[in-house]
Enzyme design. Sequence first.
Site, PDB file in Angstrom:
ATOM      1  N   ASP A 113       0.784  -1.228   0.000  1.00 36.49           N
ATOM      2  CA  ASP A 113       0.000   0.000   0.000  1.00 36.49           C
ATOM      3  C   ASP A 113       0.821   1.286   0.000  1.00 36.49           C
ATOM      4  OD1 ASP A 113      -2.676  -1.057  -0.018  1.00 36.49           O
ATOM      5  OD2 ASP A 113      -2.280  -1.808   1.991  1.00 36.49           O
ATOM      6  N   ASP A 176      -6.508  -4.395  -5.558  1.00 38.61           N
ATOM      7  CA  ASP A 176      -6.181  -3.067  -5.045  1.00 38.61           C
ATOM      8  C   ASP A 176      -4.772  -2.633  -5.459  1.00 38.61           C
ATOM      9  OD1 ASP A 176      -7.820  -4.821  -3.485  1.00 38.61           O
ATOM     10  OD2 ASP A 176      -7.940  -3.353  -1.881  1.00 38.61           O
TER      11      ASP A 176
END
Length: 408
Positions: A113, A176
């Site tokens: 992330d 993602d």
Amino acid sequence: MRFIPIYCFILLISSQALAQKLTLNVGNQLDYCVAQLKKELPQQTDYTKEPRRIPAGQKSWNTVSVTDWTSGFWPGTLWYSYEYTKDPALKAKAEGFTKSLATVLDKPVLDHDLGFQFYCSYGNGYRLTQNPAYKKTLLRAADSLATLFNPNVGTILSWPRPVPNMEWPQHNTIMDNMINLELLFWASKNGGSKKLYDIAVSHAMTTMKNHFRPDWTSYHVVVYDRKTGRKIKGVTHQGYSDESMWARGQAWAIYGFTMSYRESGKKEFLETAQKTADVFIKNLPADHIPYWDFNAPGVDSPGVDSPDIPNAPRDASAAAVVSSALLELSTLTKDKSLQTKYRAEAEAMLTSLSSASYQSHDVNNAFLLHSTGHKPNNSEIDVSINYADYYYIEALLRLKRLQEGKRL
């Protein structure tokens, strides 16, 4: 002569009709976002904590550590607000919350992330200020993210730790992760290694080949053999089932492949973005805001005593992500009918998000209500979430530029 399938034609006309019927005043909506932010800023004085969610019954944001995967969205939202207003007070706040994220890079990489954390914060900050310190941090973040790349598989490892159903220590990649590629693309063009570009393209190519079903709905996660690269299985982590279309996962796919085409020029990525967008749009409910999962059990599902749909939680965050992506996609496709369709659908989504049904106003200090984070885990259901606000204001700014005849 080229014919448009009848269902596409009907959907196109309905999207255009809604966009024309409910004219969106973008300036008013941006002013609303800034006003909501300014209500909240006096509550947020600790730069080591980043606002993430507002549960029901609260006015102000709950905060998380800078190590949280969502930590870049609050400073990113502040940067977008500064871009619109040129208000030095908003810039100062954006700088403070951005700077605090640097400590994340002092520790081993926790997961994929870093793109969300650093490109949304430092990336927007560098774009608006050209601060050389921001560029240095972005390049460092890109190099850190690249350490998770497995050349045997061709993708970045999403979770370098045990996660249920991921068959650790095998290699897992979640949809993602497509968004984090933008950091690598940027770095490769701004002083970083060419290898970063190659990693981003490899990741997108491998995801394109393995993450989609024949109808172009996507798996949330694909698990690979870490040594051979063989696809072991496609599963979900946050969706209703392994074979369902989790709304935000499909949103990440639309946004990620649109961006990957912009950065690489590879036609396969444009085609993938279009196909994933088409199936998302085709299955939207009447107000253009998706349920948290398109395949959550509905009233017509056999053997279901307590159906979710049509009363299932919505996910405004997925709509915000897709509205922003569709605005860009409308400028990249050469097909005039698709340009019109994607622009109209993006405006229809933003019109609905900007209605009293989804805007927060006096309920709390966020921009939007009704997002769903992780329903299977009973976490963040029907709440305000920072990434919904981030992509909402991004989409509004993109629409403003298009209305002004400017490039994105």
